[in-house]
Design a protein around this motif. Structure first.
Motif, PDB file in Angstrom:
ATOM      1  N   UNK A  70       0.218  -9.811  10.398  1.00 56.84           N
ATOM      2  CA  UNK A  70       1.348  -8.927  10.672  1.00 56.84           C
ATOM      3  C   UNK A  70       1.449  -7.944   9.516  1.00 56.84           C
ATOM      4  N   UNK A  71       1.420  -6.645   9.833  1.00 56.89           N
ATOM      5  CA  UNK A  71       1.342  -5.617   8.793  1.00 56.89           C
ATOM      6  C   UNK A  71       2.503  -4.634   8.920  1.00 56.89           C
ATOM      7  N   UNK A  72       2.850  -4.043   7.774  1.00 58.20           N
ATOM      8  CA  UNK A  72       3.826  -2.957   7.720  1.00 58.20           C
ATOM      9  C   UNK A  72       3.072  -1.634   7.744  1.00 58.20           C
ATOM     10  N   UNK A  73       3.514  -0.716   8.559  1.00 57.55           N
ATOM     11  CA  UNK A  73       2.888   0.588   8.661  1.00 57.55           C
ATOM     12  C   UNK A  73       3.674   1.639   7.897  1.00 57.55           C
ATOM     13  N   UNK A  74       3.014   2.702   7.548  1.00 53.84           N
ATOM     14  CA  UNK A  74       3.629   3.786   6.806  1.00 53.84           C
ATOM     15  C   UNK A  74       4.840   4.367   7.538  1.00 53.84           C
ATOM     16  N   UNK A  75       4.810   4.287   8.856  1.00 56.48           N
ATOM     17  CA  UNK A  75       5.903   4.825   9.673  1.00 56.48           C
ATOM     18  C   UNK A  75       7.149   3.960   9.660  1.00 56.48           C
ATOM     19  N   UNK A 119     -12.949  -2.423   8.398  1.00 51.96           N
ATOM     20  CA  UNK A 119     -11.950  -3.439   8.729  1.00 51.96           C
ATOM     21  C   UNK A 119     -10.607  -3.173   8.060  1.00 51.96           C
ATOM     22  N   UNK A 120     -10.530  -2.134   7.226  1.00 53.26           N
ATOM     23  CA  UNK A 120      -9.228  -1.731   6.689  1.00 53.26           C
ATOM     24  C   UNK A 120      -8.443  -0.908   7.704  1.00 53.26           C
ATOM     25  N   UNK A 121      -9.090  -0.541   8.822  1.00 57.12           N
ATOM     26  CA  UNK A 121      -8.454   0.260   9.865  1.00 57.12           C
ATOM     27  C   UNK A 121      -8.576  -0.463  11.201  1.00 57.12           C
ATOM     28  N   UNK A 122      -7.893  -1.599  11.359  1.00 53.01           N
ATOM     29  CA  UNK A 122      -8.034  -2.383  12.585  1.00 53.01           C
ATOM     30  C   UNK A 122      -7.231  -1.790  13.745  1.00 53.01           C
ATOM     31  N   UNK A 148      -8.850   5.495  14.750  1.00 52.06           N
ATOM     32  CA  UNK A 148      -9.011   6.632  15.655  1.00 52.06           C
ATOM     33  C   UNK A 148      -7.731   7.453  15.808  1.00 52.06           C
ATOM     34  N   UNK A 149      -6.752   7.234  14.930  1.00 50.59           N
ATOM     35  CA  UNK A 149      -5.475   7.934  15.079  1.00 50.59           C
ATOM     36  C   UNK A 149      -5.362   9.124  14.126  1.00 50.59           C
ATOM     37  N   UNK A 150      -6.438   9.432  13.400  1.00 49.93           N
ATOM     38  CA  UNK A 150      -6.508  10.624  12.547  1.00 49.93           C
ATOM     39  C   UNK A 150      -5.345  10.692  11.545  1.00 49.93           C
ATOM     40  N   UNK A 151      -5.037   9.541  10.936  1.00 48.19           N
ATOM     41  CA  UNK A 151      -4.016   9.523   9.907  1.00 48.19           C
ATOM     42  C   UNK A 151      -2.597   9.482  10.418  1.00 48.19           C
TER      43      UNK A 151
END
Length: 413
Positions: free
Chosen positions: A328-333, A347-350, A375-378
């Motif tokens: 479970x991860x926290x996103x920048x958003x 694997x840092x961009x799952x 694939x979300x271009x940042x």
């Protein structure tokens, strides 16, 4: 039409129905396939297999000339690295292996359930009983190294002991692949994962403790020697598998059991099993501390460097990813998501399943959506690990299973 021929008569284009001889002595993971690779043909001829059963109705006959035309593969049909979405696949879709692994896990779970039950009733285990399960696990790992083990990490509807056996077997095979072990050793690794805890079911039944995780520690430790008695009685379990099962609770610093071995006295398969066993127990809640996020479990494994083989731990990280499926991860958003698939290129961009947002009053549920960070271009990025959350009072294990099931359903649409 089936024909039994000598190995030196085998040619490209034949359909191999069965390879005769011990399962551990042939160089292939499955026995039914079209032989269309010169390297596989050489491996077969150099193996200990003397006789082969072919199906002339599905491939070339022994007396038939081989004129296999060159095959072309269009770019859109050419498979890419596991975890990358090929042309035509939605960016929010999971690897096809995730859905396949779900079906496989249920079938394999029933097989292991039956195996453990029969063991409790006194039936001896044979290598042939579990060879098909190891075959299926290995084939899944070959298609996508992360999918089968990651899916099992997110399941809560199977009996813990059976799910744990499958999960550790998958981890062992994936770890063997990352370590570059030859096929016979990788087979043995998967078998160790399936067999090392078979005696726990019998001990639980004899003591009246329904869940082996509630057994007193001294009683639970007896499962190693009891398993040895059962497995040796089978007569066909390879020595390397027996040793791996016997030593899987030994630790490099000598703090393990049952023999208190240390250092070089502990074999490679046992060192692998020690890491895989503890990692899955930490993630699934098999230890007293309760379930850990898989990323935190990796940190806990690294912190016990005196007991584990550091090089094997490094390969485990490669086998499950920096953020393993189920993390479970926290996103920048400011949103919260669970890792549901990997991008093998990074694997840092799952691939994550967003399900909540962090607000002033705590975590707020969101309509779940799947996002491939590679694939979300940042658009978004992982900024840290979130502690295993409860949402509306729901246990984390159930929440994790629900999120993964939702991601699989959404991907299939």
């Amino acid at each position: 039409m089936l024909k039994r021929i000598r190995t030196d008569q085998v040619k490209l284009g034949m359909f191999i129905q069965r390879l005769e001889g011990n399962w551990f002595r042939h160089p292939f993971w499955k026995a039914r396939f079209v032989l269309d690779d010169p390297a596989r043909l050489r491996a077969l001829r150099n193996s200990a297999v003397q006789w082969v059963l072919i199906d002339a109705g599905k491939g070339c006959d022994v007396a038939q000339p081989i004129t296999e035309p060159a095959r072309t593969v269009s770019p859109s049909a050419r498979p890419g690295p596991a975890g990358l979405a090929p042309a035509g696949r939605r960016a929010d879709a999971l690897s096809p292996e995730i859905a396949r692994a779900e079906r496989l896990a249920r079938a394999a779970g029933k097989a292991i359930n039956r195996l453990f039950l029969e063991t409790r009733l006194g039936k001896q285990i044979a290598a042939s009983d579990i060879a098909p399960v190891v075959d299926d696990i290995y084939a899944s790992v070959q298609r996508n190294i992360y999918a089968f083990g990651g899916l099992l990490r997110c399941q809560s509807d199977q009996v813990h002991l059976y799910r744990h056996a499958l999960a550790v077997s998958a981890l062992m095979v994936a770890l063997a692949r990352r370590m570059g072990l030859p096929p016979d050793e990788a087979r043995a690794a998967g078998m160790v994962g399936l067999l090392m805890d078979t005696a726990l079911a019998q001990i639980s039944a004899e003591t009246g403790v329904a869940d082996y995780r509630n057994l007193p520690e001294d009683v639970a430790q007896g499962h190693v020697l009891l398993a040895m008695t059962q497995l040796r009685a089978a007569g066909d379990i390879p020595r390397a598998v027996l040793t791996g099962c016997l030593q899987h609770h030994e630790r490099l610093d000598g703090t393990g059991y049952p023999q208190g071995l240390s250092g070089d006295a502990i074999g490679t398969l046992a060192r692998m099993a020690a890491v895989c066993d503890d990692f899955d127990q930490m993630v699934s809640g098999g230890l007293a501390a309760g379930p850990l996020d898989p990323a935190h479990a990796l940190d806990a494994i690294r912190a016990k460097e005196a007991g584990y083989d550091a090089a094997i731990v490094d390969r485990l990280v490669e086998a499950v990813g920096i953020y393993p499926i189920g993390s479970v991860v926290r996103l920048r958003s400011g949103r919260v998501a669970m890792v549901v698939d990997q991008d093998d290129a990074d694997t840092a961009l799952p691939v994550v399943r967003i399900f909540a947002a962090l607000g002033p009053g705590g975590m707020v549920a969101l309509r779940p959506t799947t996002l491939a960070l590679g694939q979300c271009y940042g658009e978004d990025a992982i900024v840290g690990i979130a502690d295993p959350p409860g949402l509306n009072g729901q246990p984390f294990a159930d929440l994790r299973a629900e999120i993964m099931a939702g991601a699989v359903r959404a991907s299939a649409r």
